[in-house]
Design a protein around this motif. Structure first.
Motif: not given
Length: 168
Positions: A93-118
């Motif tokens: 049911r969600s539309r919007t996910v609030w994840i904090g104030w900085n995006l920390l821990g994302i892999d530099e190879m995950d350029v479109d954020g797919t792995a992070y969102v998964n």
């Protein structure tokens, strides 16, 4: 594992919803020069200075809000089978996910954020006590990532992550 006592006996402290809270505002993690990034609009600049890869901004229609932090949109981003694999009622049911104030821990190879969102979707499914659902006017739910409450002896340096937990 850390345990606390309640009326029923020992309880794993991580699972206690009273140990989780909304993250506090934090300054941008990257010191970007506006002059060097004048090709970015306000939102793009704000998000990039908070660690969000440029391609991820557009793929997930990400926004920065000075009172609530960084949000991403889940609508229409997943195939039905992929979405249902991670789905709970809140996620569907969600539309919007609030994840904090900085995006920390994302892999530099995950350029479109797919792995992070998964990883976020798996965390919602596996650790729902780390997320707060808020109904929206349109019948959906905004979901907020929570962080572990800090004790009075802890110093808060403006971070929105729990350093004792792996960063998603």
């Amino acid at each position: 594992d850390e345990y606390e006592e309640d009326d029923q006996g020992p309880v794993l402290a991580e699972h206690d919803p009273d140990n989780w809270t909304l993250p506090r505002p934090a300054p941008p993690m990257n010191d970007l020069s506006r002059e060097d990034h004048n090709h970015l609009n306000y939102q793009e600049f704000a998000l990039c200075s908070r660690g969000v890869p440029f391609d991820m901004i557009h793929k997930y229609r990400m926004q920065y809000d000075s009172t609530r932090g960084i949000s991403l949109q889940l609508e229409h981003q997943f195939s039905a089978s992929m979405f249902l694999r991670f789905a709970t009622t809140a996620i569907r049911r969600s539309r919007t996910v609030w994840i904090g104030w900085n995006l920390l821990g994302i892999d530099e190879m995950d350029v479109d954020g797919t792995a992070y969102v998964n990883a976020i979707l798996r965390d919602m499914r596996d650790r729902p006590y780390r997320w707060m659902e808020v109904p929206t006017a349109g019948g959906g739910i905004s979901v907020y990532r929570l962080v572990r409450k800090m004790g009075p002896e802890d110093v808060d340096y403006g971070s929105d992550v729990d350093v004792s937990e792996p960063v998603i």
